[in-house]
Design an enzyme around this catalytic site. Structure first.
Site, PDB file in Angstrom:
ATOM      1  N   MET A  81       0.826  -1.207   0.000  1.00 24.03           N
ATOM      2  CA  MET A  81       0.000   0.000   0.000  1.00 24.03           C
ATOM      3  C   MET A  81       0.864   1.263   0.000  1.00 24.03           C
ATOM      4  O   MET A  81       2.070   1.213   0.199  1.00 24.03           O
ATOM      5  CB  MET A  81      -0.918  -0.005   1.222  1.00 24.03           C
ATOM      6  N   HIS A  82       0.210   2.386  -0.244  1.00 23.32           N
ATOM      7  CA  HIS A  82       0.750   3.745  -0.038  1.00 23.32           C
ATOM      8  C   HIS A  82       1.773   4.207  -1.075  1.00 23.32           C
ATOM      9  O   HIS A  82       2.073   5.398  -1.135  1.00 23.32           O
ATOM     10  CB  HIS A  82       1.401   3.885   1.346  1.00 23.32           C
TER      11      HIS A  82
ATOM     12  N   ASP B  67      -2.675  -5.065   0.365  1.00 22.72           N
ATOM     13  CA  ASP B  67      -2.231  -6.398   0.785  1.00 22.72           C
ATOM     14  C   ASP B  67      -2.857  -6.852   2.094  1.00 22.72           C
ATOM     15  O   ASP B  67      -3.242  -8.022   2.233  1.00 22.72           O
ATOM     16  CB  ASP B  67      -0.700  -6.464   0.848  1.00 22.72           C
TER      17      ASP B  67
END
Length: 492
Positions: free
Chosen positions: A78-79, A237
């Site tokens: 992520m991110h 995830d």
């Protein structure tokens, strides 16, 4: 019918093949490096992810009837900030989730814009790993690159774009950008304004199980897939791992012992942490969750083994740790190798060993590393319990969860039973399950999880005697970060 799940991870991409009964038929992986161009920076070339997918999928299908593949789902780290120009080309390397260059931008968002204001826009506060601070850094430090942005993407969404030609994301992954109004599952116009973005620069929002498109014909031929394979929006995830372990619906919990460590707790509706220590995110089943994240989970053990001990046999090293020493180790490890997120939100935090003596052994220090990660997860669980979120048991997955010793330590420190799912590749399995829902095999994610997820009948139960010993040691460990916090501010 066959379904493919992709997990675009930090160190490797994993590809999983699942049949309609939920049996995992094959798993392939392709590794790639991470670049650390400056202290605290962490970057990857998105082409590495795509090359890994192109390498893995043909190998995944060897020996199987590829014409039976009907849908594909992706999840991933992520991110990460992926920025594309008008031609769809990558402008610069992706800035990853564990990159801490944005501490000044985080200070700006949390102090100048204001914690309460940002939380009212998004349901969360700013952390160095989130996407919005990275955009502010790019605007300030690389203004030419910022001016070229036509699309802002996340890692797994870049792969989906290459597969389908559609710029999409899902609500779980978008939750970690600090650009999403999580409660309303829509882009936050005030946060777009703060970051200097227009909505056309953001991908279209979908729920995780919704179909965003089909694999492009030329890509299908390249990968050995039939035409018409559906691609669903997928998930971050941790949200995908929750699906893959059956942590679907309110009141469930899943712990991920990956490079980072997370504790994912599903909630009854949208809920925020009053002290902003936990993340309030969307879940892949259309619900919501609170999530605590420690930036270095199993990555601590990899660092200890690979870089410090230079030992490759993890199992042999852990065998030196005597079971009778659990709860009695006076060596403590703070696992802040990349700073820390929950509960400190401190990118300056650093790892430390405390309590070593002349008789301290190698095994004591290995045990301290494993315990330090468990104590950090206990910090996350404590923050949830302060919000009256009750966690009575959890599933556990990820590379670190393969260790029986580490599982026992986590169960004893947290004081809850742990269940082990059928596959350690829970994120990729969850992505394949989302693909099955996308294809219409199940009416919703909850029904799919109920039908397909299986866990070991044997639970890892906390040892009450060791648990009581760990409670006192946790109190000592918990006092170390406040004692060192002022020192961290003096370290670059």
């Amino acid at each position: 019918m066959l379904f493919i799940g992709l997990d675009i991870g930090t160190s490797a991409t994993k590809c999983l093949l699942m049949n309609e009964a939920g049996a995992v038929l094959n798993i392939e992986r392709a590794s790639y490096p991470t670049s650390f161009p400056e202290p605290g920076w962490s970057e990857q070339d998105p082409e590495l992810w795509w090359n890994a997918v192109c390498d893995c999928i043909p190998r995944l299908l060897e020996g199987f009837d590829a014409s039976q593949v009907v849908a594909l789902g992706s999840c991933g780290q992520m991110h990460g900030l992926v920025v594309l120009d008008e031609k769809g080309e990558v402008i610069r390397p992706a800035i990853l989730w564990n990159d801490s260059r944005t501490r000044y931008q985080v200070d700006y968002l949390n102090r100048e814009v204001g914690v309460k204001t940002v939380a009212s826009y998004t349901g969360n506060v700013a952390y160095t790993g989130f996407t919005a601070p990275k955009l502010l850094w790019l605007r300030e430090e690389e203004p030419v690159n910022f001016s070229r942005i036509a699309k802002v993407m996340l890692p797994k969404d870049y792969v989906n774009l290459r597969l389908t030609g559609v710029a999409s994301t899902d609500c779980t992954d978008a939750s970690g950008t600090l650009l999403l109004d999580v409660r309303n599952r829509s882009w936050s116009r005030p946060m777009m304004s703060v970051c200097g973005l227009r909505e056309c620069q953001l991908p279209q929002l979908f729920e995780s199980w919704e179909t965003v498109g089909e694999v492009l014909p030329e890509i299908a031929r390249q990968l050995g897939l039939p035409e018409g394979v559906r691609v669903c929006a997928g998930a971050g995830d941790n949200a995908s791992a929750a699906v893959g372990t059956g942590a679907v619906g309110p009141g469930r919990c899943n712990i991920v012992m990956g490079t980072a460590g997370t504790i994912f707790m599903t909630t009854e509706g949208f809920l925020t942490d009053g002290r902003n220590r936990l993340h309030s995110f969307c879940s892949a089943d259309g619900g919501f969750n609170l999530m605590g994240c420690i930036l270095t989970g199993a990555g601590c053990n990899a660092w200890w083994m690979d870089e410090i001990l230079q030992a490759s046999d993890y199992e042999a090293e852990q065998a030196l740790v005597q079971g009778g020493r659990l709860g009695q180790n006076d060596v403590y490890f703070l696992p802040y190798l990349m700073g820390e997120r929950t509960p400190h939100n401190d990118p300056r935090a650093r790892a430390a060993f405390v309590g070593m003596r002349m008789d301290t052994s190698r095994a004591d220090m290995t045990q301290a590393v494993l315990e330090g990660v468990a104590y950090a997860l206990c910090d996350c669980l404590g923050a949830a319990r302060e919000e009256e979120v009750e966690v009575l048991a959890s599933t556990i997955c990820g590379g670190g969860a393969k260790s029986p010793l580490w599982r026992a330590i986590v169960a004893d420190v947290l004081g809850i039973p742990l269940q082990i799912p059928q596959t350690e590749q829970a994120p990729a399995f969850g992505a394949a399950m989302l693909a099955a829902v996308s294809a219409g095999l199940y009416p919703d994610v909850g029904e799919c999880a109920h039908a397909l997820v299986k866990v070991s009948p044997r639970m890892v139960m906390p040892n009450l005697k060791i648990r009581s010993l760990y409670q006192g040691h946790y109190d000592v460990w918990h006092s170390l970060y406040p004692a060192l916090q002022s020192v961290y501010q003096q370290i670059l």
